[in-house]
Scaffold this motif. Structure first.
Motif, PDB file in Angstrom:
ATOM      1  N   PRO A 123      -2.712  -0.733   0.975  1.00  0.00           N
ATOM      2  CA  PRO A 123      -3.670   0.235   0.428  1.00  0.00           C
ATOM      3  C   PRO A 123      -3.024   1.268  -0.488  1.00  0.00           C
ATOM      4  N   ALA A 124      -1.860   1.773  -0.077  1.00  0.00           N
ATOM      5  CA  ALA A 124      -1.180   2.765  -0.914  1.00  0.00           C
ATOM      6  C   ALA A 124      -0.676   2.144  -2.202  1.00  0.00           C
ATOM      7  N   GLU A 125      -0.151   0.919  -2.112  1.00  0.00           N
ATOM      8  CA  GLU A 125       0.352   0.248  -3.308  1.00  0.00           C
ATOM      9  C   GLU A 125      -0.774  -0.035  -4.290  1.00  0.00           C
ATOM     10  N   LEU A 126      -1.892  -0.538  -3.775  1.00  0.00           N
ATOM     11  CA  LEU A 126      -3.030  -0.804  -4.642  1.00  0.00           C
ATOM     12  C   LEU A 126      -3.567   0.484  -5.258  1.00  0.00           C
ATOM     13  N   GLY A 127      -3.668   1.520  -4.415  1.00  0.00           N
ATOM     14  CA  GLY A 127      -4.212   2.784  -4.893  1.00  0.00           C
ATOM     15  C   GLY A 127      -3.407   3.384  -6.027  1.00  0.00           C
ATOM     16  N   GLY A 128      -2.114   3.076  -6.080  1.00  0.00           N
ATOM     17  CA  GLY A 128      -1.279   3.606  -7.140  1.00  0.00           C
ATOM     18  C   GLY A 128      -1.270   2.777  -8.405  1.00  0.00           C
ATOM     19  N   ARG A 129      -1.911   1.612  -8.360  1.00  0.00           N
ATOM     20  CA  ARG A 129      -1.848   0.704  -9.509  1.00  0.00           C
ATOM     21  C   ARG A 129      -3.196   0.447 -10.173  1.00  0.00           C
ATOM     22  N   ILE A 130      -4.297   0.802  -9.510  1.00  0.00           N
ATOM     23  CA  ILE A 130      -5.617   0.452 -10.034  1.00  0.00           C
ATOM     24  C   ILE A 130      -6.475   1.703 -10.202  1.00  0.00           C
ATOM     25  N   TYR A 131      -7.634   1.509 -10.802  1.00  0.00           N
ATOM     26  CA  TYR A 131      -8.560   2.624 -11.021  1.00  0.00           C
ATOM     27  C   TYR A 131      -9.050   3.189  -9.694  1.00  0.00           C
ATOM     28  N   THR A 132      -9.530   2.317  -8.809  1.00  0.00           N
ATOM     29  CA  THR A 132      -9.953   2.773  -7.485  1.00  0.00           C
ATOM     30  C   THR A 132     -10.046   1.587  -6.533  1.00  0.00           C
ATOM     31  N   CYS A 133      -9.869   1.867  -5.255  1.00  0.00           N
ATOM     32  CA  CYS A 133      -9.925   0.860  -4.209  1.00  0.00           C
ATOM     33  C   CYS A 133     -10.976   1.300  -3.200  1.00  0.00           C
ATOM     34  N   LEU A 185      -2.644  -9.015  -9.448  1.00  0.00           N
ATOM     35  CA  LEU A 185      -2.878  -8.679  -8.048  1.00  0.00           C
ATOM     36  C   LEU A 185      -1.975  -9.494  -7.129  1.00  0.00           C
ATOM     37  N   LEU A 186      -1.754 -10.757  -7.456  1.00  0.00           N
ATOM     38  CA  LEU A 186      -0.814 -11.561  -6.678  1.00  0.00           C
ATOM     39  C   LEU A 186       0.579 -10.958  -6.754  1.00  0.00           C
ATOM     40  N   ASP A 187       0.945 -10.442  -7.899  1.00  0.00           N
ATOM     41  CA  ASP A 187       2.255  -9.817  -8.061  1.00  0.00           C
ATOM     42  C   ASP A 187       2.370  -8.574  -7.181  1.00  0.00           C
ATOM     43  N   ILE A 188       1.297  -7.802  -7.092  1.00  0.00           N
ATOM     44  CA  ILE A 188       1.318  -6.595  -6.253  1.00  0.00           C
ATOM     45  C   ILE A 188       1.513  -6.961  -4.790  1.00  0.00           C
ATOM     46  N   VAL A 189       0.724  -7.926  -4.277  1.00  0.00           N
ATOM     47  CA  VAL A 189       0.820  -8.238  -2.857  1.00  0.00           C
ATOM     48  C   VAL A 189       2.135  -8.919  -2.508  1.00  0.00           C
ATOM     49  N   SER A 190       2.760  -9.578  -3.483  1.00  0.00           N
ATOM     50  CA  SER A 190       4.042 -10.225  -3.198  1.00  0.00           C
ATOM     51  C   SER A 190       5.201  -9.239  -3.273  1.00  0.00           C
ATOM     52  N   ARG A 191       5.070  -8.198  -4.085  1.00  0.00           N
ATOM     53  CA  ARG A 191       6.165  -7.240  -4.259  1.00  0.00           C
ATOM     54  C   ARG A 191       6.116  -6.095  -3.253  1.00  0.00           C
ATOM     55  N   ALA A 192       4.924  -5.776  -2.743  1.00  0.00           N
ATOM     56  CA  ALA A 192       4.813  -4.639  -1.819  1.00  0.00           C
ATOM     57  C   ALA A 192       5.611  -4.927  -0.559  1.00  0.00           C
ATOM     58  N   ASP A 193       6.187  -3.880  -0.006  1.00  0.00           N
ATOM     59  CA  ASP A 193       6.978  -4.011   1.217  1.00  0.00           C
ATOM     60  C   ASP A 193       6.070  -4.130   2.419  1.00  0.00           C
ATOM     61  N   HIS A 194       6.345  -5.106   3.263  1.00  0.00           N
ATOM     62  CA  HIS A 194       5.564  -5.261   4.491  1.00  0.00           C
ATOM     63  C   HIS A 194       5.819  -4.086   5.421  1.00  0.00           C
TER      64      HIS A 194
END
Length: 269
Positions: free
Chosen positions: A180-190, A259-268
């Motif tokens: 959620p934090a990673e997405l929130g920093g990369r997109i308009y809104t989540c 989006l695939l790049d975001i979920v693969s790069r984000a730290d678990h």
């Protein structure tokens, strides 16, 4: 890709019969929804809620399928399936997708019916009884809501993207509280639109992607067909065209790679 041969389900008449049965199940579920079924909610061993609507709708739908398609296999959320067999026709049933919404009186729950042929999603139907919205799609034959063709958005930039997701408990269960934090920093809104409602927003062009974690094939079989038919993409987090992974992304297609790049790069977490 080759279209699904509708003759395998009895042609257009078979599709109409499935639609009629789904609508009848919706009437049953809506009566239970209005009649206090939520007050009689029970808990499964995993603590997820189950109501008589889940049980009765699944029983009704599976009985219809067994009578009309005796050679097809079924997988219901409440009754299970033989996962080892992957050939031929298999119907997937989620009798109340969004039981938590159903229990709390939120109108976003749905009844889901999907069909796999040789392990591939080929038919998707979703009925949202509280709003009266019916989604129907078949591989190679298009997808509609209430008879009107579906269209995904044209948004092509993450800076302008609205991404939907289910509950935060899904991220926790999947060990992905980082997302959620990673997405929130990369997109308009989540924004959170849980269960099939998230896919509905995507199919209406109101959001541009849906992130869904810790799910089962019966949760997303209809969505996979419905999203792909108007030009969207539906894959696992690894980019595989499957509904048999627990974490998936659906999008308008234009944002999918990023989006695939975001979920693969984000730290678990």
């Amino acid at each position: 890709m080759e279209p699904f041969d509708l003759d395998r389900i009895g042609g257009p008449a078979g599709l109409r019969a499935l639609t009629d049965e789904l609508l009848a199940c919706g009437e049953l579920a809506l009566r239970l929804y209005s009649g206090g079924a939520a007050a009689r909610t029970q808990r499964k061993p995993d603590r997820s809620p189950v109501t008589e609507a889940d049980q009765l709708v699944e029983r009704k739908l599976l009985e219809f399928l067994s009578q009309r398609y005796p050679d097809a296999r079924t997988w219901g959320e409440e009754t299970g399936s033989d996962d080892a067999i992957t050939t031929g026709l298999r119907f997937l049933v989620d009798p109340i997708d969004g039981t938590r919404a159903f229990v709390r009186g939120l109108p976003t729950w749905s009844i889901l019916l999907g069909l796999e042929f040789d392990g591939e999603p080929v038919l998707g139907m979703a009925l949202m009884p509280a709003s009266g919205d019916l989604f129907v799609g078949a591989k190679g034959h298009g997808a509609t809501m209430n008879g009107r063709p579906l269209r995904v958005s044209e948004v092509a930039s993450l800076d302008d993207a609205v991404v939907s997701h289910g509950g935060l408990d899904q991220f926790r269960a999947a060990g992905r509280l980082d997302l959620p934090a990673e997405l929130g920093g990369r997109i308009y809104t989540c924004r959170g639109f849980a269960d099939f409602d998230g896919y509905r927003q995507l199919l209406l062009g109101k959001v541009d992607a849906m992130i869904d974690l810790d799910i089962r094939p019966y949760d997303v079989c209809p969505a996979a067909v419905l999203v792909r038919e108007p030009g969207g993409k539906f894959t696992s987090f690894e980019g595989a065209n499957t509904i048999h992974e627990p974490d998936v992304i659906a999008s308008n297609g234009k944002l999918h790679h990023e989006l695939l790049d975001i979920v693969s790069r984000a730290d678990h977490a």
